[in-house]
Structures are given as structure tokens and as C-alpha cells.
Design a protein around this motif. Structure first.
Motif, short mmCIF file in Angstrom:
data_model
loop_
_atom_site.label_atom_id
_atom_site.label_comp_id
_atom_site.label_asym_id
_atom_site.label_seq_id
_atom_site.Cartn_x
_atom_site.Cartn_y
_atom_site.Cartn_z
N ARG A 273 54.56 69.40 23.55
CA ARG A 273 54.84 68.31 24.19
C ARG A 273 55.26 68.47 25.39
O ARG A 273 55.03 67.58 26.34
CB ARG A 273 56.32 68.02 23.47
N ILE A 274 55.67 69.64 25.86
CA ILE A 274 55.75 69.87 27.40
C ILE A 274 54.62 70.01 28.20
O ILE A 274 54.60 69.32 29.41
CB ILE A 274 56.52 71.38 27.67
N MET A 275 53.56 70.42 27.49
CA MET A 275 52.34 70.26 28.40
C MET A 275 51.82 69.07 28.50
O MET A 275 51.14 68.36 29.35
CB MET A 275 51.27 71.24 27.72
N PHE A 276 51.56 68.29 27.40
CA PHE A 276 51.09 66.93 27.48
C PHE A 276 51.87 65.85 27.81
O PHE A 276 51.41 64.73 28.29
CB PHE A 276 50.37 66.58 26.08
N ARG A 277 53.28 65.74 27.67
CA ARG A 277 54.29 64.87 28.04
C ARG A 277 54.76 64.91 29.19
O ARG A 277 55.23 63.95 29.81
CB ARG A 277 55.30 64.56 26.74
N HIS A 278 54.82 66.27 29.82
CA HIS A 278 55.48 66.42 31.08
C HIS A 278 54.69 67.00 32.25
O HIS A 278 54.57 66.56 33.21
CB HIS A 278 56.71 67.48 30.69
N ILE A 279 53.91 68.13 31.86
CA ILE A 279 53.06 68.70 33.03
C ILE A 279 51.87 67.94 33.30
O ILE A 279 51.71 67.68 34.44
CB ILE A 279 52.72 70.04 32.66
N LEU A 280 50.99 67.43 32.05
CA LEU A 280 49.64 66.63 32.37
C LEU A 280 49.90 65.48 33.47
O LEU A 280 49.06 65.36 34.20
CB LEU A 280 49.47 66.32 30.90
N PRO A 281 51.11 64.68 33.08
CA PRO A 281 51.22 63.37 34.11
C PRO A 281 51.16 63.91 35.64
O PRO A 281 50.81 63.28 36.54
CB PRO A 281 52.28 62.75 33.56
N ASN A 282 51.41 65.02 35.71
CA ASN A 282 52.21 65.56 36.92
C ASN A 282 50.77 66.48 37.77
O ASN A 282 50.84 66.42 38.71
CB ASN A 282 53.32 66.45 37.10
#
Length: 277
Positions: A180-189
Motif C-alpha cells: 500500500r505504501i509503494m503503490f498508494r503513496h510513493i508511486l503517485p509521487n
């Protein structure tokens, strides 16, 4: 401040895309049906040409304009689909290598190093030559799979600079899963970095497809393709039949130039270091 939108390249690219999508309706003739009685007819504006064949005919009497319209379909399909496949493979691997790290991250990066050590063109050439070339789908798969390493390395570098930021630390403190951290938070950035690289790779892949088709290991000879048109036309260019080589070359160059100019604008617009200067 980023430069203003490159309206003319966008218009040119959009016109090519629409021409490719509606090729069956815009093409005046069947691109693979020829008439030897009208072979090597010059364009309509040259003495001896006819309005029914605006860009002339090739050595088999096929309409050059119709082949170009359907050839754009091949170039654009391979260019965009292969790059999207590379993104789909390389982005998750880059996220995993950058955020999780450890032995798995090192393994992914070493595989990427091995992949990057061999030019994409050489790998595609060998694979297609050994498998006999053939379909557009095979070109997309080969080029797309070979190109994953660029995105994995690029995304990993972006993730390494993002993983120590406050929003990631806060998500970890709340007990969110790694996925969730990788795809919901880091990926958009890190999407802007991916988009810029895609804008650079699309014209490169379009040229790669044309080169492979020119060499005879790309699409099959039954498929209308710009690279094949140029390759066939070279046999007749010294006898004065220039339109079967020059016109496809101009279309290919214009398509690549338009996508390159759009890519330059995206790089200026999304790269924070360029925006700061």
C-alpha cells in the motif's frame, strides 16, 4: 516556469493518431492490393500522376498513401504499446528494489545491469531473427520486455529519494503494508519521472520498429509498415522513383520529431530541477 504547450507538435501527433485510427475509412485503396499496370506512378502533382493516387504507387502498383496510413498504425501501436509494457514490468520491480532493498533489490538491479549492458536493438534483432520475425504483437512483446530495465533503475532512484520523506514515515508509523505504501503513496509521487521517460522512449521505439522492419526482421512482408516501404523503395530510388522512399521517410521523421518535441516540453514541465532554473 515551463515553456508554453507545444501546440503544433501536439496537433501533428494527434493528426497522425487520428489518421492511423481511421485508416480503413481514410485510405482510398486497399494497401495490399496492387495493379502492375499502374506500378511506380508518380504523385498527383508530378506529370504522369493521377488524383486517384495522391502520393503515387509503388513497384507493385499499390497506393502509397494507403500504405502510409496503415503503416502509421503499426508504428504508433508498437511505439506506445511496447513502452507501456516496459513500464508495467519495470515500475513494480523498481518500486520493490528501491523500497524493500536488501538482497531482492540487489538481485533486481544486477539483472537490470545485465539487461542494460546489451543494446535493445541488438537483443531485439537477435530474438526476432531467431524466431523468424512476423507479427506486430511479437514486436511489442520483444521490445517491451527488453526495455524494462530502464524503468526499474529510474523508479528505484526516485523511490530512494522519496522513502525518507515525512509522508512515507507517517504511513509506516500507521502500520500500512509495504504494498500500500509503494503503490498508494510513493508511486503517485514518481509518476512524473516515468511519464518523462515514456515521452523519450516512444519516438525511440518507433524508430526501432522501422529499423527492424527495414532490415527484414520486423513485421511480415504482408503487413503495411513504413520501414518496409523505405526498404523496398531503395531498390528503385536511383531510377527516379523517389516517392516510395522519400515520402515514407518524411512521415517517419515528422512523427518522431513531433513526439520528441512533446517529450522535451514534458521534461521541462515535470523536472523540478529544470523548473527551478
Amino acid at each position: 516556469m515551463p515553456k508554453k504547450l507545444p501546440w503544433f507538435p501536439i496537433f501533428v501527433l494527434l493528426a497522425f493518431v487520428l489518421a492511423a485510427v481511421f485508416a480503413p475509412y481514410l485510405a482510398p485503396h486497399d494497401p495490399m492490393q496492387g495493379d502492375l499496370m499502374i506500378s511506380q506512378m508518380p504523385p498527383a502533382w508530378v506529370p504522369g500522376g493521377e488524383p486517384a493516387y495522391p502520393l503515387g504507387t509503388d513497384e507493385q502498383g499499390r497506393d502509397v498513401l494507403s500504405i502510409l496510413l496503415f503503416g502509421l498504425r503499426v508504428s504508433l501501436a508498437v511505439g506506445f504499446a511496447a513502452v507501456l509494457l516496459s513500464v508495467a514490468i519495470g515500475t513494480p520491480l523498481g518500486l520493490l528494489a528501491g523500497y524493500a532493498g536488501g538482497r531482492l533489490g540487489e538481485l533486481i538491479m544486477r539483472l537490470a545491469d545485465i539487461q542494460l549492458a546489451v543494446p535493445t536493438f541488438l537483443v531485439a534483432l537477435v530474438v526476432l531473427a531467431l524466431t523468424g520475425g512476423g507479427s506486430v504483437l511479437k514486436l511489442i512483446l520483444v521490445i517491451g520486455v527488453v526495455g524494462w530495465a530502464n524503468y526499474a533503475r529510474l523508479v528505484r532512484g526516485a523511490v530512494l529519494s522519496e522513502k525518507e520523506r515525512e509522508y512515507v514515515l507517517a504511513a509506516e508509523a500507521l502500520g500500512m503494508s509495504r504494498g500500500r505504501i509503494m503503490f498508494r503513496h510513493i508511486l503517485p509521487n514518481v509518476l512524473s519521472v516515468i511519464l518523462v521517460q515514456m515521452s523519450v522512449d516512444v519516438p525511440r521505439v518507433i524508430l526501432l520498429e522501422a529499423t527492424l522492419s527495414f532490415l527484414g526482421v520486423g513485421v511480415s512482408i504482408e503487413t503495411p509498415a513504413i520501414g518496409l516501404m523505405i526498404q523496398r523503395g531503395l531498390d528503385y530510388i536511383y531510377s527516379g522513383v523517389w516517392w516510395t522512399t522519400v515520402l515514407p521517410g518524411l512521415v517517419l521523421a515528422t512523427l518522431v520529431l513531433a513526439t520528441n518535441l512533446i517529450g522535451d516540453w514534458m521534461r521541462d514541465a515535470f523536472d523540478p530541477r529544470r523548473r527551478a532554473t
